[in-house]
Scaffold this active site. Structure first.
Site, mmCIF file in Angstrom:
data_model
loop_
_atom_site.group_PDB
_atom_site.id
_atom_site.type_symbol
_atom_site.label_atom_id
_atom_site.label_comp_id
_atom_site.label_asym_id
_atom_site.label_seq_id
_atom_site.Cartn_x
_atom_site.Cartn_y
_atom_site.Cartn_z
ATOM 1 N N LYS A 213 0.849 -1.201 0.000
ATOM 2 C CA LYS A 213 0.000 0.000 0.000
ATOM 3 C C LYS A 213 0.883 1.249 0.000
ATOM 4 O O LYS A 213 0.707 2.154 -0.793
ATOM 5 C CB LYS A 213 -0.924 -0.033 1.220
ATOM 6 C CG LYS A 213 -1.831 1.159 1.305
ATOM 7 C CD LYS A 213 -2.843 1.022 2.433
ATOM 8 C CE LYS A 213 -3.585 2.329 2.633
ATOM 9 N NZ LYS A 213 -4.594 2.288 3.669
ATOM 10 N N GLU A 219 10.451 -4.451 4.952
ATOM 11 C CA GLU A 219 10.626 -5.863 4.579
ATOM 12 C C GLU A 219 10.278 -6.083 3.106
ATOM 13 O O GLU A 219 11.008 -6.745 2.365
ATOM 14 C CB GLU A 219 9.711 -6.759 5.432
ATOM 15 C CG GLU A 219 9.994 -6.717 6.923
ATOM 16 C CD GLU A 219 9.090 -5.732 7.659
ATOM 17 O OE1 GLU A 219 8.885 -4.609 7.141
ATOM 18 O OE2 GLU A 219 8.605 -6.080 8.741
ATOM 19 N N GLY A 273 -5.018 -1.733 4.836
ATOM 20 C CA GLY A 273 -4.195 -2.865 4.368
ATOM 21 C C GLY A 273 -4.859 -4.205 4.638
ATOM 22 O O GLY A 273 -4.965 -5.051 3.752
ATOM 23 N N ARG A 274 -5.339 -4.397 5.860
ATOM 24 C CA ARG A 274 -5.903 -5.708 6.212
ATOM 25 C C ARG A 274 -7.297 -5.912 5.628
ATOM 26 O O ARG A 274 -7.867 -7.002 5.743
ATOM 27 C CB ARG A 274 -5.904 -5.884 7.730
ATOM 28 C CG ARG A 274 -6.585 -4.774 8.484
ATOM 29 C CD ARG A 274 -6.262 -4.810 9.967
ATOM 30 N NE ARG A 274 -6.819 -3.676 10.697
ATOM 31 C CZ ARG A 274 -6.207 -2.513 10.845
ATOM 32 N NH1 ARG A 274 -5.025 -2.306 10.296
ATOM 33 N NH2 ARG A 274 -6.774 -1.539 11.528
ATOM 34 N N GLU A 360 -5.160 -6.566 14.635
ATOM 35 C CA GLU A 360 -4.660 -5.240 14.261
ATOM 36 C C GLU A 360 -5.811 -4.228 14.299
ATOM 37 O O GLU A 360 -5.603 -3.048 14.571
ATOM 38 C CB GLU A 360 -4.013 -5.281 12.865
ATOM 39 C CG GLU A 360 -3.105 -4.097 12.582
ATOM 40 C CD GLU A 360 -2.173 -4.301 11.379
ATOM 41 O OE1 GLU A 360 -1.080 -4.878 11.532
ATOM 42 O OE2 GLU A 360 -2.537 -3.884 10.278
ATOM 43 N N HIS A 391 -6.012 -32.843 17.555
ATOM 44 C CA HIS A 391 -4.840 -33.601 17.999
ATOM 45 C C HIS A 391 -3.727 -32.669 18.442
ATOM 46 O O HIS A 391 -2.580 -33.077 18.537
ATOM 47 C CB HIS A 391 -4.376 -34.527 16.870
ATOM 48 C CG HIS A 391 -5.443 -35.500 16.473
ATOM 49 N ND1 HIS A 391 -5.610 -36.710 17.098
ATOM 50 C CD2 HIS A 391 -6.435 -35.408 15.558
ATOM 51 C CE1 HIS A 391 -6.647 -37.346 16.559
ATOM 52 N NE2 HIS A 391 -7.174 -36.563 15.629
ATOM 53 N N LYS A 516 8.752 -0.640 14.506
ATOM 54 C CA LYS A 516 9.393 -0.312 13.228
ATOM 55 C C LYS A 516 10.503 0.708 13.443
ATOM 56 O O LYS A 516 11.587 0.591 12.883
ATOM 57 C CB LYS A 516 8.366 0.302 12.254
ATOM 58 C CG LYS A 516 7.425 -0.695 11.612
ATOM 59 C CD LYS A 516 6.580 0.016 10.541
ATOM 60 C CE LYS A 516 5.372 -0.800 10.143
ATOM 61 N NZ LYS A 516 4.456 -0.094 9.266
#
Ligand SMILES: O=P(O)(O)OC[C@H]1O[C@](O)(CO)[C@@H](O)[C@@H]1O
Length: 567
Positions: A213, A219, A273-274, A360, A391, A516
């Site tokens: 975005k 990263e 973004g999400r 978030e 399990h 950050k």
């Protein structure tokens, strides 16, 4: 009288607090005998069936939650979102992911401008590009058609598209459309993830989509530069225009990176973004893999739920009911976590996506007006597909902590399998567990039952299940692109409803900034130490000794030459 600053100051909140005592006197074992209650605690929309009768709640609880919704002005807040009002006040932005999947003739304004035509202009561009790409007319630097796509992005620029891709992979129609193609994701800045994402790929047949975005995420940008180097070192610098494209709101930075602006696909600051999987963030890589028509069905599924949440009464409104029940579990019953348990391997990436979407969005400590919350908002989301989870961590859910569970089942499997002579088909075996687990949690097993089964006395406490553990069950008719879109939209709206009730801003994420900026201080130190031998300075004793220990070992990648992954 001015409305109270916090929802917890309202009479409706206090009425729910007072009601908790009455609920603690009930047990799901008894509540589940009431057929009228069980019937009342269901909702259905277009083949999505929700049964919330195994919540620690009565119809009185639900009425009180509806009153809380009124006090929180839930209807008005949902309307404001759909009208494009700037409800993300800390960033002064509208919240319009619903516009991404609205029909072409819809009118949804942001800043007085109808955004729907812009949305469709980008979708039309994606459709055209993906058709050219998939037909083989788009060729790479060596003249070969491209069949592999690596989508480089993190967080919201990764998790939603990964969820949808994973869910589509085994849908027969989507699988047929994707034959001979690969879609991979590169998210983590860990060089191991770079190695995995390009393992066995030929740059000559690979297209890279850089998805960010902001186009500033550290990263993603390092990964994008790394993959660019992988392409350039193999095919030369002129290959970038044919092998790298981008999705961003920051087209200026896309150009500066060296990607042809004609091969950039825009979205807008009113898409969080999400919440961006329905923008070019998801639509582009998914269309390259599956073709635009399948992705359009996914968008239509999401849009159907948008309509549902916007127009249905609260009694029938699946995301509203879910959001209210989550608030009840977190804020009144004190259960901080939620397990997302799809009995469907295709939904294996649902929980990781919902983790970001929910945590978030709602992991906030202050109200939207900046007042510190006197209650906990947000919840801890985790999950795994059943039966794998059974399990793994179900022991804790059955006899340890109380964790409200979302069970998600599909009536018709994407992949029917039956072995002649077996008692049930493979899908029925899976679904036997889907139907059994919620009752095991709700009913438990009493010492009396164990005595009657002649269980040895010393084992009675160990084999006792207290029960009364809440869950809800979703049944989806099938799992094609349309239902995947519905499921996504249900969770998106549920999480927004929770935030609207808690009175927080579910659309900003200031909490990710501090880490950050501290990472950038460390980055400077690592550079200075590696390049100029500078000592570690300005850190607390713990960090200083950790960094010194880390720097004491000579790196296997000296800083004077480019090294790419070798696997
Ligand atoms: O798409 P971008 O700008 O690279 O951001 C990636 C992610 O980073 C965050 O800002 C923080 O994790 C997310 O909200 C976002 O989805």
């Amino acid at each position: 009288m001015a409305s109270p600053a916090l929802i917890s100051d309202t009479d409706q909140w206090k009425a729910l607090q007072a009601h908790v005592g009455a609920i603690h006197k009930t047990h799901l074992r008894d509540l589940m005998t009431d057929a009228d209650r069980c019937k009342a605690m269901t909702a259905e929309f277009e083949g999505v069936y929700l049964d919330y009768s195994r919540q620690q709640a009565t119809t009185e609880t639900i009425d009180k939650l509806f009153k809380l919704a009124e006090a929180a002005k839930l209807k008005e807040k949902i309307d404001k979102m759909f009208k494009g009002e700037k409800i993300n006040t800390t960033e002064n932005r509208s919240v319009l992911h619903v516009a991404l999947r609205a029909p072409r003739d819809a009118v949804i304004n942001s800043d007085g401008v109808n955004v729907v035509p812009e949305v469709w202009a980008v979708k039309d561009k994606i459709k055209q590009f993906s058709e050219t790409f998939r037909s083989g007319s788009w060729v790479g630097a060596t003249g070969k058609p491209l069949t592999n796509v690596v989508s480089v992005g993190i967080g919201g620029s990764f998790l939603g598209p990964l969820f949808v891709h994973t869910a589509l992979q085994t849908d027969p129609e989507a699988a047929e459309a994707a034959k001979g193609r690969q879609l991979r994701f590169l998210a983590n800045v860990d060089p191991v993830d770079v190695a995995r994402s390009i393992k066995d790929l030929d740059p000559a047949t690979t297209l890279v989509v850089v998805v960010s975005k902001t186009f500033t995420t550290a990263e993603t940008m390092l990964n994008a530069r790394t993959i660019k180097e992988w392409i350039v070192s193999s095919l030369g610098p002129q290959a970038v225009s044919k092998h790298m494209i981008a999705v961003s709101t920051n087209l200026k930075l896309v150009k500066e990176f060296g990607i042809d602006p004609n091969n950039a696909f825009a979205f807008w600051d009113w898409v969080g973004g999400r919440y961006s999987v329905c923008s070019a963030v998801g639509v582009l890589p998914l269309s390259l893999q599956y073709g635009f028509p399948i992705v359009q069905k996914f968008l239509e599924g999401a849009s159907s739920i948008d309509n549902h949440v916007h127009t249905s009464s609260f009694e029938k409104n699946i995301p509203v009911l879910l959001g209210l029940l989550s608030v009840w579990n977190v804020s009144f019953l004190g259960y901080p976590a939620r397990a997302i348990l799809p009995y469907c391997q295709a939904l294996e990436k649902l929980a990781p996506h919902i983790q970001q979407l929910s945590m978030e969005s709602n992991g906030k400590g202050v109200s939207i007006d900046g007042v510190r919350l006197p209650f906990e908002a947000g919840e801890i989301d985790f999950g795994e597909p059943g039966t794998n989870g059974q399990h793994s961590f179900y022991q804790l859910i059955h006899q340890g902590r109380v964790i409200p569970c979302d069970f998600i089942g599909v009536i018709k499997s994407q992949q029917p399998v039956y072995l002649k002579g077996e008692t049930v088909s493979n899908h029925d075996e899976l679904m036997s567990n889907f139907f059994a687990q919620p009752d095991a949690l709700a009913y438990g097993k009493t010492p009396e039952q164990l005595h009657s089964e002649k269980v040895p006395e010393n084992l009675i406490p160990h084999k006792t299940f207290q029960g009364n553990r809440p869950s809800l069950s979703f049944l989806l008719s099938s799992l094609s692109a349309y239902e995947i879109g519905q499921l996504l939209s249900i969770y998106e709206h549920r999480i927004a409803v929770q935030g609207f009730i808690w009175g927080i801003n579910s659309f900003d994420q200031w909490g990710v900034e501090l880490g950050k900026s501290l990472a950038s201080t460390v980055r400077k130190q690592l550079h200075a130490s590696r390049m100029e031998g500078k000592p570690v300075e300005g850190f607390n004793p713990s960090s200083a000794s950790l960094l010194t220990r880390f720097l004491a070992v000579k790196p296997s990648t000296p800083y004077d030459t480019t090294v790419l992954p070798k696997v």
